[in-house]
Enzyme design. Structure first.
Site, PDB file in Angstrom:
ATOM      1  N   GLU A   1      69.373  70.103  44.624  1.00  0.00           N
ATOM      2  CA  GLU A   1      68.845  71.233  43.862  1.00  0.00           C
ATOM      3  C   GLU A   1      67.340  71.050  43.705  1.00  0.00           C
ATOM      4  O   GLU A   1      66.896  70.018  43.181  1.00  0.00           O
ATOM      5  CB  GLU A   1      69.521  71.280  42.479  1.00  0.00           C
ATOM      6  CG  GLU A   1      70.982  71.656  42.556  1.00  0.00           C
ATOM      7  CD  GLU A   1      71.827  71.052  41.420  1.00  0.00           C
ATOM      8  OE1 GLU A   1      71.261  70.628  40.402  1.00  0.00           O
ATOM      9  OE2 GLU A   1      73.056  71.002  41.589  1.00  0.00           O
TER      10      GLU A   1
ATOM     11  N   LEU B   1      73.461  75.589  43.441  1.00  0.00           N
ATOM     12  CA  LEU B   1      73.629  74.727  42.273  1.00  0.00           C
ATOM     13  C   LEU B   1      75.094  74.311  42.136  1.00  0.00           C
ATOM     14  O   LEU B   1      75.871  74.932  41.422  1.00  0.00           O
ATOM     15  CB  LEU B   1      73.160  75.506  41.032  1.00  0.00           C
ATOM     16  CG  LEU B   1      72.644  74.690  39.847  1.00  0.00           C
ATOM     17  CD1 LEU B   1      72.027  75.613  38.817  1.00  0.00           C
ATOM     18  CD2 LEU B   1      73.667  73.808  39.223  1.00  0.00           C
TER      19      LEU B   1
ATOM     20  N   GLU C   1      77.035  70.435  42.455  1.00  0.00           N
ATOM     21  CA  GLU C   1      76.960  69.029  42.860  1.00  0.00           C
ATOM     22  C   GLU C   1      78.052  68.661  43.863  1.00  0.00           C
ATOM     23  O   GLU C   1      77.839  67.841  44.754  1.00  0.00           O
ATOM     24  CB  GLU C   1      77.023  68.105  41.640  1.00  0.00           C
ATOM     25  CG  GLU C   1      75.715  68.007  40.857  1.00  0.00           C
ATOM     26  CD  GLU C   1      75.403  69.240  40.037  1.00  0.00           C
ATOM     27  OE1 GLU C   1      76.309  70.076  39.831  1.00  0.00           O
ATOM     28  OE2 GLU C   1      74.245  69.391  39.601  1.00  0.00           O
TER      29      GLU C   1
ATOM     30  N   GLN D   1      70.323  65.660  40.588  1.00  0.00           N
ATOM     31  CA  GLN D   1      69.102  65.850  39.810  1.00  0.00           C
ATOM     32  C   GLN D   1      69.007  64.903  38.605  1.00  0.00           C
ATOM     33  O   GLN D   1      67.938  64.381  38.309  1.00  0.00           O
ATOM     34  CB  GLN D   1      69.045  67.307  39.358  1.00  0.00           C
ATOM     35  CG  GLN D   1      67.653  67.823  39.176  1.00  0.00           C
ATOM     36  CD  GLN D   1      67.629  69.348  39.204  1.00  0.00           C
ATOM     37  OE1 GLN D   1      68.266  70.002  38.381  1.00  0.00           O
ATOM     38  NE2 GLN D   1      66.902  69.919  40.132  1.00  0.00           N
ATOM     39  N   PHE D   2      70.115  64.725  37.912  1.00  0.00           N
ATOM     40  CA  PHE D   2      70.163  63.786  36.785  1.00  0.00           C
ATOM     41  C   PHE D   2      71.516  63.082  36.807  1.00  0.00           C
ATOM     42  O   PHE D   2      72.538  63.712  37.116  1.00  0.00           O
ATOM     43  CB  PHE D   2      70.001  64.515  35.448  1.00  0.00           C
ATOM     44  CG  PHE D   2      68.603  65.031  35.213  1.00  0.00           C
ATOM     45  CD1 PHE D   2      67.622  64.205  34.695  1.00  0.00           C
ATOM     46  CD2 PHE D   2      68.281  66.341  35.521  1.00  0.00           C
ATOM     47  CE1 PHE D   2      66.323  64.679  34.491  1.00  0.00           C
ATOM     48  CE2 PHE D   2      66.988  66.826  35.313  1.00  0.00           C
ATOM     49  CZ  PHE D   2      66.005  65.990  34.796  1.00  0.00           C
TER      50      PHE D   2
ATOM     51  N   TYR E   1      74.743  64.628  35.733  1.00  0.00           N
ATOM     52  CA  TYR E   1      75.324  65.703  36.533  1.00  0.00           C
ATOM     53  C   TYR E   1      76.047  65.172  37.769  1.00  0.00           C
ATOM     54  O   TYR E   1      76.539  65.943  38.586  1.00  0.00           O
ATOM     55  CB  TYR E   1      74.252  66.732  36.900  1.00  0.00           C
ATOM     56  CG  TYR E   1      73.523  67.227  35.672  1.00  0.00           C
ATOM     57  CD1 TYR E   1      74.237  67.497  34.499  1.00  0.00           C
ATOM     58  CD2 TYR E   1      72.145  67.361  35.636  1.00  0.00           C
ATOM     59  CE1 TYR E   1      73.590  67.890  33.350  1.00  0.00           C
ATOM     60  CE2 TYR E   1      71.498  67.765  34.485  1.00  0.00           C
ATOM     61  CZ  TYR E   1      72.220  68.028  33.347  1.00  0.00           C
ATOM     62  OH  TYR E   1      71.587  68.413  32.201  1.00  0.00           O
TER      63      TYR E   1
ATOM     64  N   HIS F   1      69.659  64.241  30.027  1.00  0.00           N
ATOM     65  CA  HIS F   1      68.570  63.859  30.924  1.00  0.00           C
ATOM     66  C   HIS F   1      68.246  62.376  30.809  1.00  0.00           C
ATOM     67  O   HIS F   1      67.470  61.842  31.576  1.00  0.00           O
ATOM     68  CB  HIS F   1      67.344  64.721  30.636  1.00  0.00           C
ATOM     69  CG  HIS F   1      67.631  66.180  30.818  1.00  0.00           C
ATOM     70  ND1 HIS F   1      67.930  67.020  29.778  1.00  0.00           N
ATOM     71  CD2 HIS F   1      67.716  66.917  31.941  1.00  0.00           C
ATOM     72  CE1 HIS F   1      68.181  68.225  30.252  1.00  0.00           C
ATOM     73  NE2 HIS F   1      68.058  68.189  31.561  1.00  0.00           N
TER      74      HIS F   1
END
Ligand code: TPP
Ligand code: MG
Length: 727
Positions: free
Chosen positions: A418, A447, A449, A471-472, A475, A520
């Site tokens: 992403e 979007l 995963e 991304q994090f 996720y 995050h």
């Protein structure tokens, strides 16, 4: 009487009596000899089902999920080519058999070895009763329904890219398509829905995606009915996905429609959905009794529609085969299978732990040597960045350069995730890469995963080296099965014949001052530490990050390893160490030839009073704490584990041997599978007594001023170290 016996006796009696179920006349398309060949495959599939039950009863077979009722899949195989990669539903024995027949092979022996869990089973080496064959382009599938669909989409996507940029280890021919089958209940799974959506989303943009989805609709999932008409209603008009429907009881119709669907997919390079209506005979699997949740009439109605009976009728109508001859084929196939099974159960089985574990780690493969990119190629790719290379830089920039050099050296590397492309990642790590290498090597995905990881896994099936990004860390969890259940297990139960080489980059861990909360800033890696065969790497400074990433790519490319590269977000932009503007955490870019070997740990300092064993942010904080320790006359060394799975325990023990005390600093949660648990255990088992650990609390992380309140701090490390040394 077991349902399998009832179905068998029905078949014998009804064929003898010419009491065949009614149906449409044969659909043109299949020649008489093709019908007979398909019928042979169907009979073999049926016989294998019956034999697997007998084997289980005798304690010689161990799993009996069957294909009875789904023998129409033989005609789907016949409509495809044997090099069209097929990700199969567990009821597709007839597909595999018919595909083997296309190559003139009989696969009964191989399949019976798998039923018997023989070490000679060519697909899983005795680890699972599973469909699959390397020679037939049928990768084996896990028991997790629908989890194979994201990678099937990925493999289909790889075909287009391989036309433009053929990778060294390309597996699929240019005009191949990818087929993926599943049940009607499985079609509702969010993993399946994600894959259909991704296929549609991709095709909607006119990107080639030659995939044939085949939904084998027997109207039920174990005991739960699929609402009548649901599959058609929900798939008839999806954007980007062309719907086809066929009666799976009728081999001639199935073949004709499957051939039309396959032509659509192959020629137009667009996805299609083949809705195949089937019945399920004998219930779900071995011990399942369908009569406990279906009425006897319902069960008998299905049985009356046995596809083998339909085949006998169709062959008679087409003048292909007389019913008595069909009966003879049926009986002689069963007899042959029983004979072969009696031999298969005598073959050796796996015995020891090491037998079982022999394929946890895939075999290495030979890769063409590379001298790395030329000076001209580097100059063109890096542009003005080349000058900046002489100066110390933060980690995010060094990672960006390392990725650039790796992509220059290895054209089969593809990034996906992403916002990795145009934006260059949330933290800029992949900045400019899309400009440097094009949108087909740095893919801005949708979007989802599961689709990102499936894209990676599928592309690796066709020789690409995927470097997906999550991304994090938080996720990863909604897609975790793609790593745990799919990527990690494939070498294991394909006996090393299939692997999922990849370097999965994940931004994670805590300590972001100005950003995010517990999503995050996720400091739990337990989920990555307990996956057999997975390598988890975590750098602490930018130069090491670059050198470790190169080793990770080497491990994936040459040794086919599944590697997770965990990038500590808080260290991406870190510049200073002791005080503002000291630049103490910036590094210069290491020469592209430099790597840090897998399992090699780092050591900062040579003190013997204390060894601090840590990684990631802990390395940074421990070096800050070291200023205090020095002021207090304590000579410490700080060890960077770098590799968190498997943990380099031997190396850690060796490197701390001559130290009077060992402090483990672990930014993961105290009692939730953080590395400290294993490290403390190893130290204790080695007889070390002066040991202590400092970890994060068993808590989620807060945002705002308390962002680090639950995590180890430099002051806390210094305090714990002094207490340990002075104890
Ligand atoms: C993710 C997942 N959840 C649950 C199961 C257990 N399970 C195995 S098969 C099945 C039903 C599947 O039905 P369907 O897709 O219609 O296939 P069929 O068996 O009817 O061919 C279930 C619930 C599983 N294997 N995987
Ligand atoms: Mg079903």
């Amino acid at each position: 009487m077991p349902r399998s016996l009832i179905v068998h006796e029905n078949f014998l009696a009804r064929v003898k009596a010419r009491d065949l179920p009614a149906g449409a006349p044969p659909t043109p398309g299949l020649a008489p000899h093709e019908m007979v060949a398909l019928f042979r495959s169907q009979c073999l599939s049926r016989a294998l089902d019956r034999t697997s039950r007998a084997m289980q009863k005798a304690g010689q077979g161990f799993y009996t999920i069957g294909s009875s009722g789904h023998e129409g899949m033989a005609a789907v195989a016949h409509a495809l080519r044997p090099d069209d990669m097929a990700f199969l539903h567990y009821r597709d024995a007839a597909f595999q058999i018919a595909r083997a027949a296309q190559l003139g092979q009989s696969i009964a022996w191989d399949m019976l070895l798998s039923f018997a869990s023989s070490a000679e089973d060519p697909i899983s080496g005795g680890r699972h009763k599973v469909l699959g064959s390397k020679a037939l382009a049928i990768p084996p599938q896990t028991s997790t329904i629908a989890s194979h669909l994201p990678k099937a989409v990925g493999a289909a996507y790889s075909l287009g890219l391989a036309r433009r940029r053929p990778p060294e280890h390309r597996a699929l021919p240019e005009d191949a398509l990818v087929m993926a089958s599943f049940g009607d209940a499985s079609a509702n799974h969010s993993t399946a829905q994600g894959a259909f959506n991704t296929a549609g989303w991709t095709a909607f943009q006119s990107v080639p995606l030659p995939i044939l989805f085949v939904c084998e609709d027997n109207g039920i999932g174990i005991s739960t009915r699929t609402p009548r008409g649901w599959i058609e209603a929900s798939f008839r008009a999806r954007p980007g996905l062309r719907y086809f429907r066929a009666n799976g009881l009728d081999m001639s119709e199935t073949y004709a429609v499957a051939a039309e669907a396959a032509a659509h997919v192959r020629n137009r390079r667009r996805p299609a959905f083949l809705h195949l209506e089937t019945v399920r005979l004998y219930g779900h699997a071995g011990a399942d009794l369908p009569t406990t949740y279906l009425s006897r009439e319902e069960v008998e109605a299905e049985e009356a529609n046995d596809p083998l009976l339909h085949s006998v009728r169709l062959m008679a109508d087409a003048g292909a085969l007389d019913p008595d001859e069909a009966l003879a084929i049926y009986l002689e196939t069963q007899e042959r299978v029983d004979r072969v099974a009696a031999e298969a159960v005598t073959r050796p089985r796996l015995k020891s732990a090491s037998d079982v574990m022999a394929s946890l780690i895939p075999p290495a493969r030979t890769c063409a040597p590379t001298n790395g990119p030329s000076a001209e190629a580097r100059a063109a790719a890096f542009g003005s960045d080349l000058k900046a290379m002489a100066e110390p830089q933060p980690m995010s920039r060094l990672l960006n350069w390392a990725l650039t050099d790796l992509m220059l050296a290895h054209p089969e590397i593809v990034l996906m995730g992403e916002d990795v492309g145009r934006k260059g990642g949330v933290y800029g790590v992949t900045q400019k890469l899309q400009t440097r290498f094009g949108a087909d090597r740095v893919i801005d995905t949708l979007l989802d995963e599961q689709s990102i990881l499936g894209l990676g896994i599928g592309m690796a099936h066709n020789g690409f080296l995927p470097v997906p990004e999550i991304q994090f860390l938080a996720y990863l969890h909604n897609a975790e099965d793609q790593i745990r259940g799919e990527a990690a297990t494939l070498p294991f139960f394909s006996n090393g014949q299939y692997a999922n080489p990849m370097v999965l980059r994940i931004a994670g861990l805590g300590y972001q001052k100005g950003f995010g909360g517990h999503f995050h800033n996720d400091n739990s890696i337990a989920v990555l530490r307990d996956i057999p065969g997975l390598i988890l790497a975590c750098p602490s400074d930018g130069a090491e990050a670059a050198m470790m990433l190169r080793e990770c790519v080497r491990l994936a490319r040459e040794e086919q390893r599944l590697v997770v590269f965990l990038e500590p977000i808080a260290l991406y932009p870190m510049r200073d160490l002791a005080e503002e503007k000291d630049g103490g955490w910036m590094r210069t870019y290491p020469d592209p030839s430099e790597r840090l070997r897998f399992g090699e740990i780092g050591c900062h300092g040579e003190g013997r009073d204390l060894a601090i064993v840590t990684f990631g942010n802990g390395m940074y904080l421990s070096q800050q704490a070291n200023f205090t320790l020095r002021e207090n006359g304590v000579a410490a060394r700080i060890l960077d584990l770098r590799w968190l799975a498997p943990l380099p325990l031997e190396a850690m023990l060796r490197a701390t041997q001559d130290c009077r005390a060992v402090l483990v600093v672990d930014e993961c949660r105290r009692s939730a599978g953080g590395p400290a648990e294993a490290l403390m255990t190893a130290l204790a088992e080695a007889g070390r007594t002066r040991i202590a650990r400092i970890t994060a609390e068993d808590s989620f992380i807060a945002t705002g001023p308390a962002y680090a309140a639950t995590l180890p701090s430099a002051a806390g490390i210094a305090e714990a170290a002094l207490a340990l040394v002075r104890a």
